[in-house]
Motif scaffolding. Structure first.
Motif, PDB file in Angstrom:
ATOM      1  N   ASN A 248      59.160  73.925 117.252  1.00 15.76           N
ATOM      2  CA  ASN A 248      60.673  74.724 117.517  1.00 15.76           C
ATOM      3  C   ASN A 248      60.725  75.205 116.391  1.00 15.76           C
ATOM      4  N   PRO A 249      61.797  76.261 116.376  1.00 14.11           N
ATOM      5  CA  PRO A 249      62.057  77.052 115.175  1.00 14.11           C
ATOM      6  C   PRO A 249      61.922  76.194 113.832  1.00 14.11           C
ATOM      7  N   ASP A 250      62.815  75.353 113.766  1.00 15.87           N
ATOM      8  CA  ASP A 250      63.170  74.283 112.842  1.00 15.87           C
ATOM      9  C   ASP A 250      61.884  73.703 112.143  1.00 15.87           C
ATOM     10  N   SER A 251      61.018  73.219 113.165  1.00 14.39           N
ATOM     11  CA  SER A 251      59.884  72.479 112.433  1.00 14.39           C
ATOM     12  C   SER A 251      58.691  73.365 112.135  1.00 14.39           C
ATOM     13  N   MET A 252      58.822  74.759 112.916  1.00 15.31           N
ATOM     14  CA  MET A 252      58.022  75.773 112.356  1.00 15.31           C
ATOM     15  C   MET A 252      58.427  76.139 110.865  1.00 15.31           C
TER      16      MET A 252
ATOM     17  N   ALA B 287      59.738  74.390 108.512  1.00 14.80           N
ATOM     18  CA  ALA B 287      59.509  73.195 107.741  1.00 14.80           C
ATOM     19  C   ALA B 287      58.114  73.324 107.224  1.00 14.80           C
ATOM     20  N   CYS B 288      57.066  73.444 108.433  1.00 11.26           N
ATOM     21  CA  CYS B 288      55.901  73.337 108.205  1.00 11.26           C
ATOM     22  C   CYS B 288      55.149  74.477 107.369  1.00 11.26           C
ATOM     23  N   LEU B 289      55.720  75.669 107.750  1.00 16.83           N
ATOM     24  CA  LEU B 289      55.101  76.918 107.056  1.00 16.83           C
ATOM     25  C   LEU B 289      55.583  76.979 105.638  1.00 16.83           C
ATOM     26  N   GLU B 290      56.889  76.512 105.329  1.00 16.72           N
ATOM     27  CA  GLU B 290      57.397  76.237 103.897  1.00 16.72           C
ATOM     28  C   GLU B 290      56.356  75.383 103.210  1.00 16.72           C
ATOM     29  N   SER B 291      56.194  74.145 103.841  1.00 19.48           N
ATOM     30  CA  SER B 291      55.330  73.157 103.128  1.00 19.48           C
ATOM     31  C   SER B 291      53.646  73.868 102.932  1.00 19.48           C
ATOM     32  N   LEU B 292      53.312  74.637 104.004  1.00 14.81           N
ATOM     33  CA  LEU B 292      52.127  75.150 103.728  1.00 14.81           C
ATOM     34  C   LEU B 292      52.204  76.136 102.781  1.00 14.81           C
ATOM     35  N   ALA B 293      53.092  76.924 102.259  1.00 15.68           N
ATOM     36  CA  ALA B 293      53.307  77.984 101.290  1.00 15.68           C
ATOM     37  C   ALA B 293      53.242  77.373  99.924  1.00 15.68           C
ATOM     38  N   ARG B 294      53.439  75.909  99.854  1.00 17.54           N
ATOM     39  CA  ARG B 294      53.267  75.384  98.688  1.00 17.54           C
ATOM     40  C   ARG B 294      51.958  74.686  98.342  1.00 17.54           C
ATOM     41  N   GLU B 295      51.039  74.645  99.272  1.00 15.45           N
ATOM     42  CA  GLU B 295      49.667  74.403  99.245  1.00 15.45           C
ATOM     43  C   GLU B 295      48.903  75.262  98.136  1.00 15.45           C
ATOM     44  N   ASP B 296      47.859  74.763  97.358  1.00 15.02           N
ATOM     45  CA  ASP B 296      47.325  75.434  96.474  1.00 15.02           C
ATOM     46  C   ASP B 296      46.151  75.975  97.236  1.00 15.02           C
ATOM     47  N   GLY B 297      45.443  77.353  96.811  1.00  7.29           N
ATOM     48  CA  GLY B 297      44.461  77.979  97.247  1.00  7.29           C
ATOM     49  C   GLY B 297      44.841  78.854  98.532  1.00  7.29           C
ATOM     50  N   ARG B 298      43.920  79.185  99.342  1.00  8.11           N
ATOM     51  CA  ARG B 298      43.943  80.063 100.456  1.00  8.11           C
ATOM     52  C   ARG B 298      44.896  79.329 101.343  1.00  8.11           C
ATOM     53  N   ARG B 299      45.605  80.010 102.332  1.00  8.55           N
ATOM     54  CA  ARG B 299      46.431  79.511 103.202  1.00  8.55           C
ATOM     55  C   ARG B 299      46.560  79.958 104.587  1.00  8.55           C
ATOM     56  N   ILE B 300      46.138  79.504 105.626  1.00  9.12           N
ATOM     57  CA  ILE B 300      46.245  80.063 106.800  1.00  9.12           C
ATOM     58  C   ILE B 300      46.915  79.318 107.778  1.00  9.12           C
ATOM     59  N   ALA B 301      47.683  80.043 108.710  1.00  8.79           N
ATOM     60  CA  ALA B 301      48.725  79.255 109.745  1.00  8.79           C
ATOM     61  C   ALA B 301      48.278  79.810 111.042  1.00  8.79           C
ATOM     62  N   VAL B 302      47.888  78.931 111.867  1.00 12.06           N
ATOM     63  CA  VAL B 302      47.491  79.109 113.255  1.00 12.06           C
ATOM     64  C   VAL B 302      48.827  78.634 114.101  1.00 12.06           C
ATOM     65  N   LEU B 303      49.435  79.586 114.522  1.00 10.77           N
ATOM     66  CA  LEU B 303      50.953  79.303 115.380  1.00 10.77           C
ATOM     67  C   LEU B 303      50.962  79.619 116.789  1.00 10.77           C
ATOM     68  N   GLY B 304      51.128  78.612 117.462  1.00  5.41           N
ATOM     69  CA  GLY B 304      51.086  78.728 118.947  1.00  5.41           C
ATOM     70  C   GLY B 304      52.616  78.909 119.536  1.00  5.41           C
ATOM     71  N   ASP B 305      52.822  79.286 120.701  1.00  8.25           N
ATOM     72  CA  ASP B 305      53.905  79.659 121.308  1.00  8.25           C
ATOM     73  C   ASP B 305      54.801  78.445 121.399  1.00  8.25           C
ATOM     74  N   MET B 306      56.138  78.688 121.041  1.00 12.10           N
ATOM     75  CA  MET B 306      57.180  77.723 121.160  1.00 12.10           C
ATOM     76  C   MET B 306      57.645  77.732 122.525  1.00 12.10           C
ATOM     77  N   LEU B 307      57.531  76.909 123.438  1.00 11.21           N
ATOM     78  CA  LEU B 307      57.740  76.798 124.896  1.00 11.21           C
ATOM     79  C   LEU B 307      59.260  76.339 125.315  1.00 11.21           C
ATOM     80  N   GLU B 308      59.912  76.705 126.041  1.00 11.09           N
ATOM     81  CA  GLU B 308      61.130  76.071 126.887  1.00 11.09           C
ATOM     82  C   GLU B 308      62.168  76.249 125.733  1.00 11.09           C
ATOM     83  N   LEU B 309      62.291  77.726 125.052  1.00  8.96           N
ATOM     84  CA  LEU B 309      63.385  77.963 124.269  1.00  8.96           C
ATOM     85  C   LEU B 309      64.635  78.656 124.931  1.00  8.96           C
ATOM     86  N   GLY B 310      64.515  79.192 126.276  1.00  4.71           N
ATOM     87  CA  GLY B 310      65.331  79.708 126.895  1.00  4.71           C
ATOM     88  C   GLY B 310      65.580  81.053 126.608  1.00  4.71           C
TER      89      GLY B 310
END
Length: 239
Positions: free
Chosen positions: A126-130, A132-155
């Motif tokens: 969902n938007p909040d968990s996305m 949180a996880c993206l901001e955590s990924l951004a703090r990782e060292d080295g190359r960083r890749i995000a694979v993001l699937g659709d967030m369903l049932e958001l209305g």
């Protein structure tokens, strides 16, 4: 909030209700049930303080050390610690008990596949968990890749929320963002530099496999129906 308040109809009178600050609907029901209220979060009875070395549970001043990484896990740990303390456990004992916690399959598990470190958040999104996880990924060292699937049932607001996630991911300085699904495709329009839009987990896997010769941390996150767990399992098979 109203649906969550229904959970408070069961606790015995005089029990304990642990809530985030500002959830007035929950607090009204808790007060009507004569429940004790413990607020967890900024301005509450317990809260996190962050520094370059990690997170500290306040007001106790105890550092939170988990094998799972990210502020969202630290926030969950703070809530668990608050429950333990409210029930009479020692603070240090509870913190020590949580120190071995690591992410579960689909919910923060980390695995190594050749030069890739994969963060498996494929169970839900969902938007909040996305965020949180993206901001955590951004703090990782080295190359960083995000694979993001659709967030369903958001209305009705789904398109706007997918656009916001794309803007966030694009602004974090990640090396590659792979968007999976029709919702993200519609929100992305013509993807900018460093952003790729594909229609299926198989296509996303092919993109990641082209990166497999170089070290990188790969976040895999989306609604469960997007089947991004298959990406994790395929990469795991090559570990």
């Amino acid at each position: 909030a109203r649906a969550k308040a229904e959970l408070l109809e069961e606790p015995a009178l005089g029990g304990l209700c642990i809530v985030p600050p500002g959830w007035s609907a929950l607090e009204r029901v808790a007060s009507a049930r004569s429940l004790r209220i413990w607020r967890v979060g900024p301005g509450g009875d317990s809260w996190l303080e962050s520094s370059s070395s990690g997170y500290t549970a306040m007001p106790w001043g105890e550092p939170i050390r988990l094998r799972a990484r990210g502020r969202h896990f630290a926030e969950d740990a703070l809530a668990a610690l608050s429950v333990a303390v409210a029930l009479g456990a020692g603070v240090r004992e509870a913190v020590e008990a949580m120190s071995s916690f690591e992410g579960l399959a689909g919910r923060g598990r980390r695995l190594v596949s050749g030069p890739l470190t994969v963060i498996d958040e494929s169970y839900n999104a969902n938007p909040d968990s996305m965020r949180a996880c993206l901001e955590s990924l951004a703090r990782e060292d080295g190359r960083r890749i995000a694979v993001l699937g659709d967030m369903l049932e958001l209305g009705a607001g789904s398109g706007v929320m997918h656009e916001e996630v794309i803007r966030l991911a694009s602004g974090l300085g990640l090396d590659l963002v792979v968007l999976v699904g029709a919702e993200f495709a519609a929100a992305a329009g013509r993807p900018g530099r460093g952003v790729v839009s594909v229609g299926s987990w198989e296509e996303a896997l092919a993109v990641i496999e082209r990166e497999a010769g170089r070290e990188a941390t790969v976040l895999v996150k989306g609604s469960h129906a997007m089947r991004l767990d298959m990406i994790v399992e395929r990469l795991r098979g090559g570990a």
